[in-house]
Design a protein around this motif. Structure first.
Motif, PDB file in Angstrom:
ATOM      1  N   ALA A 286     -24.704  16.099 -12.128  1.00 61.15           N
ATOM      2  CA  ALA A 286     -25.754  15.465 -12.846  1.00 61.15           C
ATOM      3  C   ALA A 286     -26.741  16.552 -13.819  1.00 61.15           C
ATOM      4  O   ALA A 286     -27.048  16.258 -15.065  1.00 61.15           O
TER       5      ALA A 286
ATOM      6  N   GLY B 133     -26.254  12.679  -8.785  1.00 64.59           N
ATOM      7  CA  GLY B 133     -27.292  13.781  -8.302  1.00 64.59           C
ATOM      8  C   GLY B 133     -26.709  15.029  -8.237  1.00 64.59           C
ATOM      9  O   GLY B 133     -25.567  14.852  -8.211  1.00 64.59           O
ATOM     10  N   GLY B 134     -27.316  16.134  -8.100  1.00 62.90           N
ATOM     11  CA  GLY B 134     -26.821  17.119  -7.998  1.00 62.90           C
ATOM     12  C   GLY B 134     -26.161  18.030  -9.257  1.00 62.90           C
ATOM     13  O   GLY B 134     -26.567  17.895 -10.335  1.00 62.90           O
ATOM     14  N   LEU B 135     -25.164  18.859  -8.850  1.00 62.80           N
ATOM     15  CA  LEU B 135     -24.718  19.833  -9.676  1.00 62.80           C
ATOM     16  C   LEU B 135     -24.014  19.116 -11.102  1.00 62.80           C
ATOM     17  O   LEU B 135     -24.311  19.358 -12.138  1.00 62.80           O
TER      18      LEU B 135
END
Lengths: 809, 146
Positions: free
Chosen positions: B118, B114-116
């Protein structure tokens, strides 16, 4: 300007209105002298960065800011605890039970979309604030995300908001005419499932806030680029429980908005809390990745449509079930799910319509009132439906459109939902656009091109751009919503040198209000636009305002100009009274020209400065009963009625601009890529105040529409809920290279409902979504491809071609 | 993202089991290991440097060994965060005897990112994750055979 359909006499002499003068704003904006939020620097100011959620859906179990607090340069950190101390949740527009939905300016207890703010840091430098975000430890308990509106309605779907108890936040059925009879009388019923994708505005300037809390006076000053600050004022005041006299909102120049900047109030509050906690002013400038990920996307919608039609293509009625995926929070929703009501039958004249409308929350970014808010989805759906009606009946889509359009002699036309289309000639506009692309020639060549294996197609569509909204339409969402009508305030004065100054307090972000206001005012006073100064930007301590103020919903040429004209007439009357006294004449015998007031047909004149001198400095010579000074305020009110809550009808907007688009495209069957070979637009926005500015808006809207049709889409991962189009590498923002030359022509159907015959023009309705979908379908018609999605990148078209070829084998 | 694979190790099953059930041995095979803490026999914390394309940074991982059925089956569950991103990893290992006295290791891994990383690195994510996970198991094999 080709064919002028001018039919209405304009009461004000028109020298400058209608003239394509160069915009006053351009020299400063295009030479880098504009002043934006990021140009504001306040002594002692800190810089903020936001920590955003990496999860689409997760419980927040713990936030530890201790390491970040120790980083040198960090002054304040705000998390959910602080926000709960400062704020109450935002009021909601929906009826119960969804009105229980809790929405704050930061994630509280749960994160509901990837990119939702979880903490905010203020530090002496932006880089330090960013580093501090990395040091904040957040413990999450990941929850399964729900990434599709239909999935969200299943009984076992995860709940986005437990407090609401359902993901279906609003459902309503609107039934106009006699739909059952229409379907009983139909020769054929056509059914379609359509999907309107998520795209956005992507303004050049992202969201930005400078918050400055003055402890001494208790005044919170917020510099921002919000498009509708007086709507925010109420939300911020209620949420902070702060009297609005203690909130001052200032918007300087704004670098684009497209509706996305209506929702920046969450950031305005978060940065304000940071400033209050830090005891210092704080600036926050959003970066591009944040802008793409943080929502303010357009409404995503799925339609189940049925159309009852006669063999000759006459549409008798339409039934549509609409599922609006509004993302994680409602913010302005479910208004977007309702706004089809402004264009219920689109440009068509069928009378029977049943809309089953559903607004659904998911773990995507929250939607915003993006350009053509709620209407584009509906107009695109109607356009796809009408074209499929034609194709399934073996008729020409263009003939079927022309057959079903509202006729010019039927204007003003009352649509099924009670919206009154003010004026226009839809068939002529479409035909004119088709002529501009040499329609007959392309149709003649098309069979030969197909034989050569070239998939060339023609598409044409007409969308309305409904402008100046009646806020009472939200009472059809919930009868207790305390809004209605529309209004605008303008203040105008002549200074003692005879200069005219206007403070209209709008928030232009590309619409050149300073120019068009000075053109209108110049005509009233017989001066040039250069003699009129329009106070730039908006400052709630300077500009008069109402709860409807702002720049949104295609209306400045109607509401803003309505207020300006009212103030101008009031000021002119006062000047005439004083001048008549000075010239020993009757006010009705006077004329205003070249900075003077003269007795008609004579050379007996007084200069403006002489009148102003009496009013400001020499008031013992004023006529009896005349108040000193030359300063007036006028508040314009739109002539609307409250909705009929029984029939669910409302005259939802005052004016209907429209654009007819025609295009020729070629689809490459090997790659699925679409090339636009020709593109033409016919625009009718009533009386254009400045045709040059209108042309700019038309180009912008067309480019926006081409981008939406072929390039831009917010794609989310279905299983993890991550935004996959999170930079301009994947969120395909077009450049000049992707946009063809656009031929533009105009028609003028003055609005009978506005003083100058003007109509709103800002949104322009992204018609390419309709015209390009039609052209692709036409190009691929030998394969029988049906376009059911509003986004058609090469990959989708390639797959459709391959599937169609497989079926034919 | 789901990955799985099978490989054979020239070592008896008990030896393989003894090796992989010790956190230190597994941690050695993590990419660019910066720091390791073993607070309990079935738990370890590792700081690694990893990334996708130009998005690179430091991750703090916490791993837990679960469902240990010696010398046949084990699960390793890990959660990492850093560089504006999160990684949740679930792996399962099954060991079986080979006729030549060696051991077959069948592994499965499910990763959620998740996040940056991803969002920005998604074009390269699958390939990069595949490489990381394969390298981890290849490293285990090498250590056992070497």
């Amino acid at each position: 300007m080709t064919e002028a359909l001018l039919s209405k006499e304009i009461p004000v002499p028109r020298k400058w209105v209608g003239t394509p003068i160069k915009a006053k704003e351009f020299p400063r904006l295009i030479t880098g002298q504009g002043r934006y939020v990021d140009d504001i620097k306040i002594p002692n100011m800190l810089y903020a960065a936001l920590l955003r959620s990496p999860y689409a859906h997760a419980k927040i179990k713990r936030i530890d800011t201790s390491k970040a607090e120790k980083l040198p340069g960090v002054v304040a950190i705000v998390t959910q605890e602080d926000v709960l101390k400062y704020c109450k949740p935002y009021p909601q527009i929906v009826p119960p039970p969804a009105d229980k939905l809790l929405d704050y300016c930061i994630a509280v207890d749960k994160v509901r979309f990837a990119g939702e703010p979880v903490a905010a840091v203020a530090a002496t430098e932006r880089a330090i604030a960013e580093d501090a975000c990395e040091l904040i430890e957040v413990e999450y308990e990941p929850l399964p995300p729900v990434m599709d509106a239909e999935e969200a309605l299943k009984p076992d779907a995860p709940l986005v908001h437990e407090e609401v108890g359902t993901n279906l936040v609003w459902h309503e059925v609107f039934d106009y005419g006699d739909v059952d009879k229409a379907f009983a009388e139909a020769d054929k019923v056509i059914s379609l499932k359509l999907h309107h994708h998520r795209y956005g505005g992507a303004p050049t300037e992202t969201h930005a806030v400078v918050a400055d809390y003055d402890k001494g006076t208790g005044v919170l000053t917020i510099y921002c680029n919000n498009q509708m600050p007086m709507f925010c004022m109420a939300l911020i005041g209620l949420s902070f429980n702060m009297p609005t006299d203690k909130i001052r909102i200032i918007t300087p120049d704004i670098g684009g908005g497209f509706g996305s900047k209506i929702l920046s109030y969450t950031y305005m509050m978060l940065i304000s809390i940071l400033a209050m906690k830090a005891g210092r002013p704080v600036k926050w400038m959003e970066d591009r990745r944040e802008n793409l990920a943080s929502g303010t996307h357009c409404n995503e919608a799925t339609f189940y449509v049925e159309a009852a039609v006669k063999k000759d293509g006459t549409i008798l009625g339409i039934k549509a079930k609409t599922l609006h995926d509004v993302g994680a929070y409602l913010r302005y929703e479910p208004v977007g799910a309702l706004l089809w009501i402004q264009v219920s039958s689109g440009p068509y004249r069928f009378k029977n319509l049943r809309m089953d409308v559903n607004a659904i929350v998911t773990n995507k970014g929250p939607v915003a009132p993006i350009r053509g808010y709620g209407r584009i989805q509906h107009l695109w759906m109607l356009e796809r439906t009408v074209e499929q009606v034609a194709r399934q009946l073996g008729l020409d889509p263009i003939e079927v459109k022309l057959k079903n359009y509202v006729r010019p002699e039927e204007m003003p036309y009352v649509s099924p939902s009670g919206a009154t289309y003010d004026s226009g000639d839809y068939p002529t506009a479409l035909k004119k656009a088709l002529q501009m692309i040499n329609y007959d020639e392309w149709r003649r060549k098309q069979p030969e091109l197909w034989r050569q294996g070239r998939f060339v197609g023609i598409g044409a569509a007409l969308f309305q751009d409904s402008g100046t909204n009646n806020f009472a339409q939200v009472r059809l969402i919930y009868k207790n919503n305390p809004f209605s009508g529309n209004s605008r305030m303008a203040e105008m004065w002549m200074d003692e040198f005879g200069r005219i100054i206007v403070a209209v307090g709008s928030n232009p972000h590309g619409q050149c209000h300073e120019t068009v206001v000075s053109q209108v005012v110049a005509d009233v006073f017989g001066v040039t636009p250069d003699d009129v100064f329009v106070v730039p930007g908006f400052d709630s301590w300077v500009h008069g305002w109402t709860g409807h103020s702002g720049s949104y919903a295609s209306q400045f040429a109607v509401s803003g100009i309505g207020a300006v004209l009212g103030a101008a007439k009031r000021l002119r009357e006062k000047i005439a009274t004083i001048a008549a006294h000075m010239l020993k004449a009757k006010p009705e015998d006077l004329e205003f020209k070249e900075g003077k007031v003269c007795v008609k047909g004579t050379d007996r004149c007084v200069a403006f400065w002489q009148v102003a001198n009496l009013a400001y400095r020499n008031n013992l010579e004023l006529p009896e009963g005349v108040e000193p000074g030359l300063r007036v305020i006028y508040t314009w009110k739109a002539p609307f009625k409250l909705p009929d809550l029984e029939k669910k009808t409302v005259n939802a907007t005052l004016t209907y601009s429209y654009q007819a688009h025609a295009c020729v495209v070629e689809v490459d069957p090997e790659t699925g890529k679409v090339k636009i070979l020709d593109y033409a637009v016919v625009d009718d926005c009533g009386v254009p105040i400045n045709p040059h500015i209108v042309e700019g808006q038309v180009h912008g809207s067309t480019m926006n529409g081409i981008a939406a049709a072929l390039f831009e889409e917010y794609v989310y991962s279905k299983d993890t809920g991550q935004l996959l189009a999170s930079t301009f590498m994947d969120y395909l923002f077009p450049t000049a290279l992707e946009i063809p030359d656009i031929k533009v022509d105009h028609m003028i159907s003055p609005s009978p409902f506005t003083e100058l015959g003007t109509k709103g023009v800002g949104e322009g309705s992204l018609v390419p979504l309709g015209s390009i979908a039609g052209a692709i379908e036409d190009a691929l018609s030998p394969l029988g491809v049906v376009i059911t999605d509003s986004h058609n990148p090469p990959e989708r078209i390639y797959r459709m071609i391959k599937e169609a070829q497989k079926k034919r084998k | 993202m789901h990955f799985e694979g099978t490989f054979d190790i020239k070592a008896p099953r008990q030896k393989v089991w003894d090796f992989i059930s010790i956190p230190n041995n597994v941690a050695k095979c993590l990419p660019d290991l910066q720091k390791l803490e073993v607070p309990a026999p079935d738990r370890f914390k590792a700081t690694v440097k990893a990334g996708v394309g130009f998005v690179k940074g430091t991750f703090n991982f916490e791993f837990t060994m679960l469902d240990m059925q010696p010398p046949t089956h084990a699960k390793l569950s890990g959660h990492g965060s850093g560089t504006g991103s999160t990684v949740d990893l679930e792996t399962a290992i099954d060991l079986s005897d080979l006729p030549d006295g060696g051991t077959r290791m069948a592994w499965k891994a499910d990763a959620k990112v998740g996040g940056l990383i991803a969002s920005v690195g998604q074009r390269l994510l699958e390939g990069a994750a595949q490489k990381l996970v394969s390298n981890l198991f290849a490293c285990l094999k090498k250590q056992l055979e070497g």
